[in-house]
Design a protein around this motif. Structure first.
Motif, PDB file in Angstrom:
ATOM      1  N   LEU A 219       0.819  -1.209   0.000  1.00 33.75           N
ATOM      2  CA  LEU A 219       0.000   0.000   0.000  1.00 33.75           C
ATOM      3  C   LEU A 219       0.850   1.255   0.000  1.00 33.75           C
ATOM      4  O   LEU A 219       0.453   2.287  -0.566  1.00 33.75           O
ATOM      5  N   GLU A 220       2.014   1.175   0.620  1.00 33.71           N
ATOM      6  CA  GLU A 220       2.915   2.331   0.606  1.00 33.71           C
ATOM      7  C   GLU A 220       3.553   2.496  -0.764  1.00 33.71           C
ATOM      8  O   GLU A 220       3.799   3.615  -1.213  1.00 33.71           O
ATOM      9  N   THR A 221       3.803   1.367  -1.425  1.00 37.03           N
ATOM     10  CA  THR A 221       4.410   1.409  -2.757  1.00 37.03           C
ATOM     11  C   THR A 221       3.391   1.814  -3.821  1.00 37.03           C
ATOM     12  O   THR A 221       3.729   2.540  -4.772  1.00 37.03           O
ATOM     13  N   LYS A 222       2.145   1.330  -3.644  1.00 34.79           N
ATOM     14  CA  LYS A 222       1.087   1.615  -4.608  1.00 34.79           C
ATOM     15  C   LYS A 222      -0.119   2.228  -3.882  1.00 34.79           C
ATOM     16  O   LYS A 222      -1.128   1.568  -3.633  1.00 34.79           O
ATOM     17  N   PRO A 223      -0.031   3.507  -3.534  1.00 31.40           N
ATOM     18  CA  PRO A 223      -1.094   4.163  -2.756  1.00 31.40           C
ATOM     19  C   PRO A 223      -2.450   4.184  -3.455  1.00 31.40           C
ATOM     20  O   PRO A 223      -3.478   4.363  -2.797  1.00 31.40           O
ATOM     21  N   GLU A 224      -2.460   3.969  -4.764  1.00 30.16           N
ATOM     22  CA  GLU A 224      -3.744   3.945  -5.471  1.00 30.16           C
ATOM     23  C   GLU A 224      -4.623   2.781  -5.014  1.00 30.16           C
ATOM     24  O   GLU A 224      -5.854   2.849  -5.090  1.00 30.16           O
ATOM     25  N   ILE A 225      -4.000   1.698  -4.528  1.00 29.50           N
ATOM     26  CA  ILE A 225      -4.773   0.560  -4.020  1.00 29.50           C
ATOM     27  C   ILE A 225      -5.494   0.951  -2.735  1.00 29.50           C
ATOM     28  O   ILE A 225      -6.657   0.598  -2.522  1.00 29.50           O
ATOM     29  N   MET A 226      -4.792   1.693  -1.896  1.00 29.87           N
ATOM     30  CA  MET A 226      -5.370   2.148  -0.627  1.00 29.87           C
ATOM     31  C   MET A 226      -6.632   2.976  -0.859  1.00 29.87           C
ATOM     32  O   MET A 226      -7.580   2.942  -0.071  1.00 29.87           O
ATOM     33  N   LYS A 227      -6.672   3.703  -1.977  1.00 29.84           N
ATOM     34  CA  LYS A 227      -7.789   4.600  -2.246  1.00 29.84           C
ATOM     35  C   LYS A 227      -9.061   3.863  -2.669  1.00 29.84           C
ATOM     36  O   LYS A 227     -10.140   4.452  -2.656  1.00 29.84           O
ATOM     37  N   ILE A 228      -8.951   2.590  -3.013  1.00 23.99           N
ATOM     38  CA  ILE A 228     -10.093   1.853  -3.554  1.00 23.99           C
ATOM     39  C   ILE A 228     -11.260   1.830  -2.577  1.00 23.99           C
ATOM     40  O   ILE A 228     -12.413   2.052  -2.956  1.00 23.99           O
ATOM     41  N   ASN A 229     -10.978   1.550  -1.289  1.00 27.36           N
ATOM     42  CA  ASN A 229     -12.076   1.473  -0.308  1.00 27.36           C
ATOM     43  C   ASN A 229     -11.861   2.397   0.876  1.00 27.36           C
ATOM     44  O   ASN A 229     -12.495   2.230   1.923  1.00 27.36           O
ATOM     45  N   ASN A 230     -10.979   3.386   0.716  1.00 25.85           N
ATOM     46  CA  ASN A 230     -10.665   4.281   1.823  1.00 25.85           C
ATOM     47  C   ASN A 230     -11.872   5.080   2.298  1.00 25.85           C
ATOM     48  O   ASN A 230     -11.902   5.578   3.432  1.00 25.85           O
ATOM     49  N   LEU A 231     -12.869   5.198   1.432  1.00 30.39           N
ATOM     50  CA  LEU A 231     -14.105   5.902   1.795  1.00 30.39           C
ATOM     51  C   LEU A 231     -14.722   5.311   3.059  1.00 30.39           C
ATOM     52  O   LEU A 231     -15.343   6.026   3.858  1.00 30.39           O
TER      53      LEU A 231
END
Length: 269
Positions: free
Chosen positions: A228-240
């Motif tokens: 998640l630190e390397t690919k922060p776009e994954i973190m954004k998927i369900n961060n809502l």
């Protein structure tokens, strides 16, 4: 000592129906979670506790095919389902792990059960949830069968029956409550969501599996965090939905949960 891990699973989720059967690299989500749980080193029996509803026949069929025993019980009274499953399998110690934790790290299971076993004279109930520090979706609760039986006999409130253990952990004057904190000293319980209730959660979990899964060993919590630190776009998927949990509907009724330990879904989503 007979240690029984009970994973409740059903298809009747109101927010994401059939989530337990959603595919993860060719197998149902709940089977992938069972695989991860099986990597825990403790000698324990894993039991799938589902409902008597016809809609859950598929869970029974799949679980038995994968070699896991099944107990079928009440659809909404999870306390009764857990108690009767533990009774049927003659449990001395009961672990509760819900089927919405497909990213659970087996080493976290080991840490919580070991803490309980080393301190069972001190505590009636041990978890890593009160207060939580691990990323949401690493839920482990441990109790001796006798304490679960007391809760089964005495719990009356709907949320106590639906969520199995609140009668125990929300009564610290009656029960001795132990807690395992994340050894990093961090608290990601409200910021990192590894559980599944919404479509975005499934998309997030599916992406994690696609990036990290290998059949030889389970990917670790550290590997997920690094990804998640390397690919922060994954973190954004369900961060809502980070920080959203069942507490939000019962904060006024719970004795030991603070309002800042939950969050409401953003309006309109």
């Amino acid at each position: 000592m007979n240690i029984v891990i009970i994973m409740q699973a059903r298809t009747g989720s109101s927010r994401l129906p059939g989530k337990t059967l959603l595919p993860l690299l060719g197998k149902p989500l709940f089977v992938r979670q069972l695989e991860r749980m099986s990597f825990a080193s403790l000698p324990a029996k894993i039991v799938v506790a589902t409902t008597k509803d016809e809609s859950d026949d598929e869970i029974v069929k799949i679980a038995e095919k994968e070699g896991y025993p099944v107990y079928r019980g009440h659809a909404t009274n999870l306390l009764d389902r857990h108690y009767r499953a533990a009774l049927e399998h003659k449990a001395d110690v009961v672990l509760k792990i819900p089927s919405d934790c497909p990213l659970i790290d087996p080493s976290v299971i080991d840490k919580v059960i070991r803490f309980y076993l080393y301190n069972q004279e001190k505590y009636d109930f041990v978890s890593n949830l009160h207060p939580a520090t691990y990323p949401d979706g690493n839920d482990v609760e441990v109790m001796p069968f006798g304490i679960l039986k007391e809760a089964w006999r005495n719990a009356e409130k709907n949320f106590e029956l639906e969520h199995t253990t609140p009668y125990i952990w929300d009564n610290p004057k009656k029960y001795r409550i132990g807690n395992v904190e994340w050894e990093t000293g961090l608290n990601y319980s409200m910021s990192h969501r590894f559980t599944i209730d919404y479509r975005e959660d499934y998309d997030f979990i599916k992406r994690i599996y696609e990036e990290l899964y290998t059949p030889e060993r389970p990917f670790t919590l550290t590997e997920i965090i690094d990804l998640l630190e390397t690919k922060p776009e994954i973190m954004k998927i369900n961060n809502l939905y980070s920080g959203v949990n069942w507490y939000r509907n019962h904060v006024s009724e719970l004795n030991t949960v603070r309002p800042e330990e939950t969050r409401f879904v953003i309006s309109g989503r």
